[in-house]
Design an enzyme around this catalytic site. Structure first.
Site, mmCIF file in Angstrom:
data_model
loop_
_atom_site.group_PDB
_atom_site.id
_atom_site.type_symbol
_atom_site.label_atom_id
_atom_site.label_comp_id
_atom_site.label_asym_id
_atom_site.label_seq_id
_atom_site.Cartn_x
_atom_site.Cartn_y
_atom_site.Cartn_z
ATOM 1 N N SER A 57 3.830 4.554 -4.644
ATOM 2 C CA SER A 57 3.454 4.340 -3.180
ATOM 3 C C SER A 57 3.214 2.744 -2.830
ATOM 4 O O SER A 57 2.526 2.040 -3.557
ATOM 5 C CB SER A 57 2.115 5.007 -2.904
ATOM 6 N N ASP A 110 4.291 5.768 7.453
ATOM 7 C CA ASP A 110 3.095 5.595 6.476
ATOM 8 C C ASP A 110 3.458 4.059 5.937
ATOM 9 O O ASP A 110 3.687 3.701 4.866
ATOM 10 C CB ASP A 110 3.147 6.516 5.471
ATOM 11 N N HIS A 145 -1.613 5.232 3.347
ATOM 12 C CA HIS A 145 -2.501 6.066 2.417
ATOM 13 C C HIS A 145 -2.931 5.226 1.434
ATOM 14 O O HIS A 145 -4.198 5.606 0.815
ATOM 15 C CB HIS A 145 -2.005 7.370 2.215
#
Length: 342
Positions: free
Chosen positions: A237, A161, A119
Site C-alpha cells: 500500500s 486513496d 488508508h
C-alpha cells in the site's frame, strides 16, 4: 473490464474504510475508519531518529480483506541495490498505533514530502508522529538513509486513496528529500492500456523491510482509476507505480482477488492537487519548452519574452517601450496621444 470495474469499485471503496496495512511478515493488517481531508499537523521540529521495530516485535492483527492479490503474473523480484536510481526514493513505512505496529510503502516526491495512501495515514488516528519513514531500506538491519518522523498529513480532496505526508528533518538537520533524490512524476500524457509498468515497495509476505519490484501491464485506465495485472501483497500500500521511463504514474492502493490490482492514476485533477500542496514536486515536462507552466516558455504570460506580457519591452502597451505613445521618451513629440509631447 469497464463494467467489471464499476461493479467492484463500490465494494472495494467499502473495504478501504475498514482495512489497511500489514503488521507482520505474515502480511497481517489493520482496520481503521477514514478521516476527514483536513491536514493533521503537529509542531514542526527536528526529530530524533525513529526507533525501528523489527519483525519479531511486530504484532500480528486480523488479515485485511483484499490485502493480498497474487495473480497468475507473479513476476516479483527483490531489489538489493535500493539506494540508486529511481529505487532510492521508494520508502518503507512503519505506523505505531495502539493496536500494533504496521508497515506500508511510499515514495519521496519533494524536499520534505512523500506520497502514500489515505488508508495508510488513517492508521495514525490523527497523530502524524506515529508514522515513520525509512527511504531506500534494504532490510530490517540496514537503513542506509536513516529514518524520519511525520509532522503533517494532507489527504487528497478527491475520491482517490492518496495522501501527502510531510516530515521533520532528522538529527543531522537533513530533509528526507535531501538524503534521496525525489522521484520524478509523469505528466501521463502518453500513458495507456497495455503499457509495461512496475510497482515497487515493501510487501508483507517477504522479509521485513526488503524492497521488491513487480512487473506487469496496465489493463484499465479511466479518470483517477488504473488497474494492472501484476501481483502485490499487504505492505505494498502506497507503493509507486513506475512507467518504463522510471517516472511515477500512480500510487498503488490494493486490489480485488483473482481480478486486478489498482492505483490512483496521476491524472490532471490529481496533478493539480499535488502541485498546490507540494511546491517542489517535479513533473517530467516541467522543464520542457512547450510546458505552459515553464517560466522559460515564451507562451507563459509571466515570461518577459511573451509578446502579450505588458512587461515585455517590445509590448506596445509597455510604458517603458519607446514606441508607446504614452511614453515620455517616445521620439514622436508631435504625437497627440502623448501627454508629454512637445
Amino acid at each position: 473490464m469497464k463494467g467489471k470495474f464499476l461493479k467492484v469499485s463500490s465494494l472495494f471503496v467499502a473495504t478501504l474504510t475498514t482495512a489497511t496495512l500489514v503488521s507482520s511478515p505474515a502480511a497481517n493488517a489493520l482496520s481503521s475508519k477514514a478521516m476527514d481531508n483536513h491536514p493533521q499537523q503537529t509542531q514542526s521540529s527536528k526529530q530524533q531518529t525513529p526507533k525501528i521495530k523489527k519483525g519479531g516485535n511486530l504484532k500480528p492483527l486480523e488479515q485485511r480483506e483484499h490485502a493480498n492479490v497474487i495473480l497468475p503474473n507473479n513476476d516479483r523480484h527483490q531489489i538489493t541495490d535500493t539506494t540508486n536510481g529511481h529505487y532510492a526514493p521508494v520508502t518503507y513505512i512503519q505506523v505505531e498505533a495502539p493496536t500494533g505496529t504496521f508497515i506500508a510503502s511510499g515514495v519521496v516526491v519533494g524536499k520534505d514530502t512523500l506520497l502514500t495512501n489515505k488508508h495508510v495515514v488513517d492508521a495514525t488516528h490523527g497523530d502524524p508522529h506515529a508514522l515513520k519513514a525509512f527511504p531506500s531500506a534494504i532490510n530490517q538491519d540496514n537503513y542506509p538513509n536513516g529514518g524520519f518522523t511525520a509532522e503533517q498529513i494532507t489527504k487528497y480532496s478527491g475520491e482517490g486513496d492518496l495522501a501527502i505526508v510531510k516530515f521533520s528533518p532528522n538529527e543531522q538537520n537533513k530533509h528526507i528529500g535531501e538524503v534521496v533524490k525525489p522521484a520524478t512524476m509523469s505528466n501521463n500524457a502518453e500513458t495507456q492500456v497495455n503499457q509495461n509498468i512496475t510497482v515497487t515497495g515493501y510487501p508483507g509476505d517477504k522479509p521485513v523491510a526488503t524492497m521488491w519490484e513487480s512487473k506487469g501491464k496496465i489493463t484499465y485506465l479511466k479518470g483517477e482509476a488504473m488497474q494492472y495485472d501484476l501481483s502485490t501483497t499487504g505492505g505494498n500500500s502506497g507503493s509507486p507505480v513506475f512507467n518504463e521511463k522510471n517516472e511515477v504514474i500512480g500510487i498503488h492502493w490494493g486490489g480485488v482477488p483473482n481480478e486486478f490490482n489498482g492505483a490512483v492514476f496521476i491524472n490532471e485533477n490529481v496533478r493539480n492537487f499535488l502541485k498546490q500542496n507540494i511546491e517542489d514536486i517535479h513533473f517530467a515536462n516541467d522543464d520542457q519548452p512547450n510546458n505552459p507552466d515553464n517560466p522559460d516558455n515564451p507562451n507563459n504570460p509571466d515570461n518577459p519574452n511573451n509578446p502579450d506580457n505588458p512587461n515585455n519591452p517590445d509590448e506596445p502597451n509597455n510604458p517603458d517601450n519607446p514606441n508607446n505613445p504614452d511614453n515620455p521618451d517616445n521620439g514622436d513629440n508631435n504625437n497627440s496621444d502623448n501627454p508629454d509631447a512637445a
